[in-house]
Motif scaffolding. Structure first.
Motif, PDB file in Angstrom:
ATOM      1  N   UNK A  95       3.614   8.213  -5.855  1.00 43.88           N
ATOM      2  CA  UNK A  95       4.676   7.900  -4.884  1.00 43.88           C
ATOM      3  C   UNK A  95       4.119   7.410  -3.553  1.00 43.88           C
ATOM      4  N   UNK A  96       3.106   8.093  -3.009  1.00 45.32           N
ATOM      5  CA  UNK A  96       2.585   7.719  -1.686  1.00 45.32           C
ATOM      6  C   UNK A  96       1.961   6.318  -1.702  1.00 45.32           C
ATOM      7  N   UNK A  97       1.068   5.984  -2.665  1.00 45.07           N
ATOM      8  CA  UNK A  97       0.566   4.599  -2.702  1.00 45.07           C
ATOM      9  C   UNK A  97       1.665   3.568  -2.945  1.00 45.07           C
ATOM     10  N   UNK A  98       2.669   3.935  -3.749  1.00 39.85           N
ATOM     11  CA  UNK A  98       3.774   3.019  -4.028  1.00 39.85           C
ATOM     12  C   UNK A  98       4.546   2.695  -2.747  1.00 39.85           C
ATOM     13  N   UNK A  99       4.830   3.703  -1.948  1.00 47.37           N
ATOM     14  CA  UNK A  99       5.547   3.478  -0.683  1.00 47.37           C
ATOM     15  C   UNK A  99       4.713   2.603   0.248  1.00 47.37           C
ATOM     16  N   UNK A 100       3.417   2.886   0.340  1.00 45.78           N
ATOM     17  CA  UNK A 100       2.547   2.074   1.207  1.00 45.78           C
ATOM     18  C   UNK A 100       2.493   0.630   0.724  1.00 45.78           C
ATOM     19  N   UNK A 101       2.421   0.445  -0.582  1.00 46.39           N
ATOM     20  CA  UNK A 101       2.346  -0.899  -1.155  1.00 46.39           C
ATOM     21  C   UNK A 101       3.618  -1.681  -0.862  1.00 46.39           C
ATOM     22  N   UNK A 102       4.767  -1.071  -1.130  1.00 46.58           N
ATOM     23  CA  UNK A 102       6.044  -1.757  -0.924  1.00 46.58           C
ATOM     24  C   UNK A 102       6.221  -2.139   0.546  1.00 46.58           C
ATOM     25  N   UNK A 103       5.745  -1.305   1.455  1.00 47.85           N
ATOM     26  CA  UNK A 103       5.921  -1.588   2.890  1.00 47.85           C
ATOM     27  C   UNK A 103       5.119  -2.805   3.353  1.00 47.85           C
ATOM     28  N   UNK A 104       4.030  -3.145   2.656  1.00 43.70           N
ATOM     29  CA  UNK A 104       3.179  -4.269   3.074  1.00 43.70           C
ATOM     30  C   UNK A 104       2.983  -5.310   1.980  1.00 43.70           C
ATOM     31  N   UNK A 105       3.795  -5.247   0.951  1.00 47.58           N
ATOM     32  CA  UNK A 105       3.635  -6.140  -0.200  1.00 47.58           C
ATOM     33  C   UNK A 105       3.616  -7.602   0.237  1.00 47.58           C
ATOM     34  N   UNK A 106       2.660  -8.361  -0.278  1.00 47.22           N
ATOM     35  CA  UNK A 106       2.482  -9.795  -0.009  1.00 47.22           C
ATOM     36  C   UNK A 106       2.155 -10.107   1.454  1.00 47.22           C
ATOM     37  N   UNK A 107       1.789  -9.125   2.234  1.00 46.99           N
ATOM     38  CA  UNK A 107       1.456  -9.382   3.630  1.00 46.99           C
ATOM     39  C   UNK A 107      -0.018  -9.126   3.930  1.00 46.99           C
ATOM     40  N   UNK A 108      -0.699  -8.446   3.018  1.00 46.93           N
ATOM     41  CA  UNK A 108      -2.110  -8.140   3.202  1.00 46.93           C
ATOM     42  C   UNK A 108      -2.856  -8.658   1.979  1.00 46.93           C
ATOM     43  N   UNK A 109      -3.953  -9.306   2.230  1.00 50.69           N
ATOM     44  CA  UNK A 109      -4.750  -9.885   1.154  1.00 50.69           C
ATOM     45  C   UNK A 109      -5.209  -8.793   0.185  1.00 50.69           C
ATOM     46  N   UNK A 110      -5.051  -9.044  -1.092  1.00 47.73           N
ATOM     47  CA  UNK A 110      -5.475  -8.177  -2.198  1.00 47.73           C
ATOM     48  C   UNK A 110      -4.680  -6.881  -2.338  1.00 47.73           C
ATOM     49  N   UNK A 111      -3.621  -6.690  -1.565  1.00 49.98           N
ATOM     50  CA  UNK A 111      -2.878  -5.423  -1.650  1.00 49.98           C
ATOM     51  C   UNK A 111      -2.227  -5.239  -3.009  1.00 49.98           C
TER      52      UNK A 111
END
Length: 197
Positions: A95-111
């Motif tokens: 859950x925690x990595x998923x929330x972090x990923x969704x918050x910055x998806x497609x905005x940080x290289x290689x995320x």
């Protein structure tokens, strides 16, 4: 807004979405020449053109205009380390990595690549953690093991050793991959079923 900035954004986003110029043309209803001129910074697109491109790229027009991709190794390291929350409760490692990923998806290289790697591993790990004790119990019931003291203790001891091994494996992989991210290398998680592709 400078044409070159938008050109770079459109081209980067198109490539990240895995689209060719021709596919973007089909999806947006714009001509191939229009797409080429925008990506080369030769023209300033109209609002309608931006709307069509944004729709084809599955982003809203504001995201297309403001969209920038940046490198943020620290965030990627923190994203990977956030999976350590599995120590408190296994599902938190998802859950925690998923929330972090969704918050910055497609905005940080290689995320996307890193988040999918760690989340797929955590889902696989969680399944293995819950299934093994059940499997041991089922095998013991089906094989009608004798009720002597050693046989009774063998099942729980095996489960405890397995859980310790799996927790250590998870911690080692998270730390190992944090160093790989720091050194700008691909993450390597195993075992990993690709739930997120």
């Amino acid at each position: 807004m400078k044409n070159k900035n938008l050109a770079k954004r459109v081209k980067e986003l198109r490539k990240r979405k895995g689209l060719s110029q021709e596919e973007l043309t089909e999806n947006s209803g714009l001509s191939l020449r229009t797409i080429q001129r925008i990506e080369n910074g030769e023209t300033e697109p109209t609002g309608e053109t931006l709307r069509r491109m944004a729709s084809a790229l599955k982003v809203n027009p504001d995201e297309l205009i403001d969209w920038t991709i940046k490198e943020d190794i620290k965030f990627l390291e923190f994203l990977n380390l956030s999976a350590l929350t599995f120590i408190f409760f296994p599902v938190l490692g998802i859950i925690v990595p998923l929330i972090m990923w969704v918050s910055k998806k497609d905005k940080i290289k290689d995320i996307n690549k890193i988040a999918k790697g760690v989340i797929n591993f955590q889902i696989t790990w969680s399944i293995l953690i819950f299934l093994f004790p059940i499997l041991v119990f089922i095998i013991r019931v089906l094989t009608n093991q004798p009720k002597d003291g050693k046989a009774i203790l063998l099942g729980p001891a095996l489960v405890i050793v397995y859980l310790i091994f799996m927790y250590l494996l998870n911690i080692i992989f998270i730390i190992f991959n944090t160093f790989r991210i720091h050194n700008e290398k691909d993450v390597k998680y195993f075992p990993k079923i690709k739930f997120l592709i």
